[in-house]
Motif scaffolding. Structure first.
Motif, PDB file in Angstrom:
ATOM      1  N   ASN A   1       0.888  -1.202  -0.147  1.00 26.25           N
ATOM      2  CA  ASN A   1       0.157   0.069   0.045  1.00 26.25           C
ATOM      3  C   ASN A   1       0.831   1.156  -0.223  1.00 26.25           C
ATOM      4  O   ASN A   1       1.679   1.489   0.999  1.00 26.25           O
ATOM      5  CB  ASN A   1      -1.051  -0.166   1.195  1.00 26.25           C
ATOM      6  N   PRO A   2       0.970   1.929  -1.235  1.00 27.03           N
ATOM      7  CA  PRO A   2       2.033   2.946  -1.151  1.00 27.03           C
ATOM      8  C   PRO A   2       1.562   4.349  -0.235  1.00 27.03           C
ATOM      9  O   PRO A   2       2.359   4.893   0.298  1.00 27.03           O
ATOM     10  CB  PRO A   2       1.729   3.488  -2.660  1.00 27.03           C
ATOM     11  N   LYS A   3       0.181   4.316  -0.121  1.00 25.46           N
ATOM     12  CA  LYS A   3      -0.292   5.536   1.040  1.00 25.46           C
ATOM     13  C   LYS A   3       0.330   4.906   2.421  1.00 25.46           C
ATOM     14  O   LYS A   3       0.971   5.994   3.103  1.00 25.46           O
ATOM     15  CB  LYS A   3      -1.442   5.365   0.848  1.00 25.46           C
TER      16      LYS A   3
ATOM     17  N   MET B   1       2.963   3.195   3.066  1.00 21.70           N
ATOM     18  CA  MET B   1       4.458   3.243   3.175  1.00 21.70           C
ATOM     19  C   MET B   1       4.913   4.903   3.345  1.00 21.70           C
ATOM     20  O   MET B   1       5.638   4.942   3.960  1.00 21.70           O
ATOM     21  CB  MET B   1       5.010   2.663   1.827  1.00 21.70           C
ATOM     22  N   ARG B   2       4.256   5.488   2.503  1.00 20.34           N
ATOM     23  CA  ARG B   2       4.721   7.201   2.528  1.00 20.34           C
ATOM     24  C   ARG B   2       4.419   7.536   3.905  1.00 20.34           C
ATOM     25  O   ARG B   2       5.315   8.328   4.237  1.00 20.34           O
ATOM     26  CB  ARG B   2       3.848   7.804   1.469  1.00 20.34           C
ATOM     27  N   ASP B   3       3.217   7.193   4.512  1.00 15.46           N
ATOM     28  CA  ASP B   3       3.116   7.624   5.843  1.00 15.46           C
ATOM     29  C   ASP B   3       4.007   7.139   6.876  1.00 15.46           C
ATOM     30  O   ASP B   3       4.648   7.863   7.768  1.00 15.46           O
ATOM     31  CB  ASP B   3       1.613   7.445   6.324  1.00 15.46           C
ATOM     32  N   ALA B   4       4.385   5.772   6.723  1.00 15.48           N
ATOM     33  CA  ALA B   4       5.352   5.341   7.837  1.00 15.48           C
ATOM     34  C   ALA B   4       6.790   5.910   7.624  1.00 15.48           C
ATOM     35  O   ALA B   4       7.642   5.834   8.691  1.00 15.48           O
ATOM     36  CB  ALA B   4       5.398   3.789   7.322  1.00 15.48           C
ATOM     37  N   PHE B   5       7.292   6.285   6.285  1.00 12.56           N
ATOM     38  CA  PHE B   5       8.357   6.907   6.184  1.00 12.56           C
ATOM     39  C   PHE B   5       8.641   8.630   6.002  1.00 12.56           C
ATOM     40  O   PHE B   5       9.491   8.944   5.767  1.00 12.56           O
ATOM     41  CB  PHE B   5       9.254   6.369   4.618  1.00 12.56           C
ATOM     42  N   THR B   6       7.656   9.110   6.412  1.00 18.42           N
ATOM     43  CA  THR B   6       7.242  10.508   6.605  1.00 18.42           C
ATOM     44  C   THR B   6       7.626  11.071   7.940  1.00 18.42           C
ATOM     45  O   THR B   6       7.269  10.397   8.895  1.00 18.42           O
ATOM     46  CB  THR B   6       5.980  10.960   5.971  1.00 18.42           C
ATOM     47  N   LEU B   7       8.500  12.056   8.272  1.00 19.69           N
ATOM     48  CA  LEU B   7       8.682  12.499   9.568  1.00 19.69           C
ATOM     49  C   LEU B   7       7.805  13.424   9.951  1.00 19.69           C
ATOM     50  O   LEU B   7       7.624  14.519   9.319  1.00 19.69           O
ATOM     51  CB  LEU B   7      10.260  13.032   9.498  1.00 19.69           C
TER      52      LEU B   7
ATOM     53  N   GLY C   1       5.857  15.506  13.448  1.00 14.14           N
ATOM     54  CA  GLY C   1       6.303  16.001  14.734  1.00 14.14           C
ATOM     55  C   GLY C   1       6.625  15.069  15.785  1.00 14.14           C
ATOM     56  O   GLY C   1       6.119  13.908  15.713  1.00 14.14           O
ATOM     57  N   SER C   2       7.394  15.181  16.648  1.00 12.40           N
ATOM     58  CA  SER C   2       8.069  14.432  17.714  1.00 12.40           C
ATOM     59  C   SER C   2       7.042  14.062  18.568  1.00 12.40           C
ATOM     60  O   SER C   2       7.182  12.903  19.261  1.00 12.40           O
ATOM     61  CB  SER C   2       8.994  15.072  18.520  1.00 12.40           C
ATOM     62  N   ASP C   3       5.811  14.725  18.648  1.00 15.20           N
ATOM     63  CA  ASP C   3       4.946  14.370  19.552  1.00 15.20           C
ATOM     64  C   ASP C   3       3.642  13.455  18.985  1.00 15.20           C
ATOM     65  O   ASP C   3       2.876  12.867  19.567  1.00 15.20           O
ATOM     66  CB  ASP C   3       4.129  15.437  20.437  1.00 15.20           C
ATOM     67  N   GLU C   4       3.658  13.150  17.716  1.00 14.04           N
ATOM     68  CA  GLU C   4       2.739  12.391  16.838  1.00 14.04           C
ATOM     69  C   GLU C   4       3.121  11.035  17.048  1.00 14.04           C
ATOM     70  O   GLU C   4       4.241  10.556  16.787  1.00 14.04           O
ATOM     71  CB  GLU C   4       2.765  12.818  15.398  1.00 14.04           C
ATOM     72  N   LYS C   5       2.163  10.211  17.149  1.00 17.61           N
ATOM     73  CA  LYS C   5       2.423   8.638  17.333  1.00 17.61           C
ATOM     74  C   LYS C   5       2.347   7.967  15.859  1.00 17.61           C
ATOM     75  O   LYS C   5       1.739   6.994  15.811  1.00 17.61           O
ATOM     76  CB  LYS C   5       1.370   8.202  18.160  1.00 17.61           C
ATOM     77  N   ARG C   6       2.699   8.445  14.764  1.00 17.76           N
ATOM     78  CA  ARG C   6       2.889   7.851  13.575  1.00 17.76           C
ATOM     79  C   ARG C   6       3.988   8.286  12.729  1.00 17.76           C
ATOM     80  O   ARG C   6       4.703   9.335  13.073  1.00 17.76           O
ATOM     81  CB  ARG C   6       1.586   8.366  12.676  1.00 17.76           C
ATOM     82  N   GLY C   7       4.324   7.845  11.501  1.00 14.54           N
ATOM     83  CA  GLY C   7       5.392   8.141  10.720  1.00 14.54           C
ATOM     84  C   GLY C   7       6.740   7.637  10.970  1.00 14.54           C
ATOM     85  O   GLY C   7       6.518   6.527  11.659  1.00 14.54           O
ATOM     86  N   LEU C   8       7.525   8.197  10.791  1.00 13.99           N
ATOM     87  CA  LEU C   8       9.069   7.357  10.765  1.00 13.99           C
ATOM     88  C   LEU C   8       9.422   7.083  12.239  1.00 13.99           C
ATOM     89  O   LEU C   8       9.914   5.957  12.358  1.00 13.99           O
ATOM     90  CB  LEU C   8       9.909   8.373  10.017  1.00 13.99           C
ATOM     91  N   MET C   9       9.244   8.049  13.144  1.00 14.94           N
ATOM     92  CA  MET C   9       9.623   7.709  14.387  1.00 14.94           C
ATOM     93  C   MET C   9       8.967   6.270  14.858  1.00 14.94           C
ATOM     94  O   MET C   9       9.194   5.725  15.688  1.00 14.94           O
ATOM     95  CB  MET C   9       9.721   8.966  15.209  1.00 14.94           C
TER      96      MET C   9
END
Length: 123
Positions: A64-66, A68-74, A76-84
């Motif tokens: 799912n490209p969407k 994947m894009r979200d998982a590898f997008t940085l 904010g440090s307080d958000e519980k999603r993305g790269l971190m």
């Protein structure tokens, strides 16, 4: 001018500053890189387990490209999603470090943020 350069570029001062770097820092960096490269190809090593986990998670997301894009997008440090969040899932970052405001999480986030900024600037 020549006297100033002779005083400023004193060989004793230069060797005093450069020698520790050449004798200590460079060999330790080379050893670290060699160890990491060798460890990557050794079965059941920490690096190999990390690469396998990363590969499995990435393959799961690649359908799912969407996602994947979200998982590898940085984000904010307080958000519980993305790269971190992805790095937490694969075990690079300690779970719940974000909620505790752990120093290592914040410093790691800033390093990642600088790297992302540099990549964007290079593009």
């Amino acid at each position: 001018l020549a006297e100033h350069l002779d005083e400023t570029l004193n060989p004793g001062d230069i060797s005093e500053k450069v020698t520790p770097f050449v004798e200590n820092v460079i060999p330790s960096e080379i050893n670290k890189q060699v160890r990491f490269a060798l460890d990557e190809h050794r079965p059941n090593s920490c690096s190999q387990k990390l690469f396998d986990t990363l590969r499995r998670q990435k393959n799961r997301l690649s359908t799912n490209p969407k996602l994947m894009r979200d998982a590898f997008t940085l984000h904010g440090s307080d958000e519980k999603r993305g790269l971190m969040s992805f790095l937490e899932k694969i075990g690079i970052i300690e779970k719940n470090a974000r909620e505790r405001g752990a120093r290592h999480f914040i410093s790691f986030y800033r390093r990642v943020e600088r790297a992302v900024y540099d990549w964007r600037r290079d593009e």
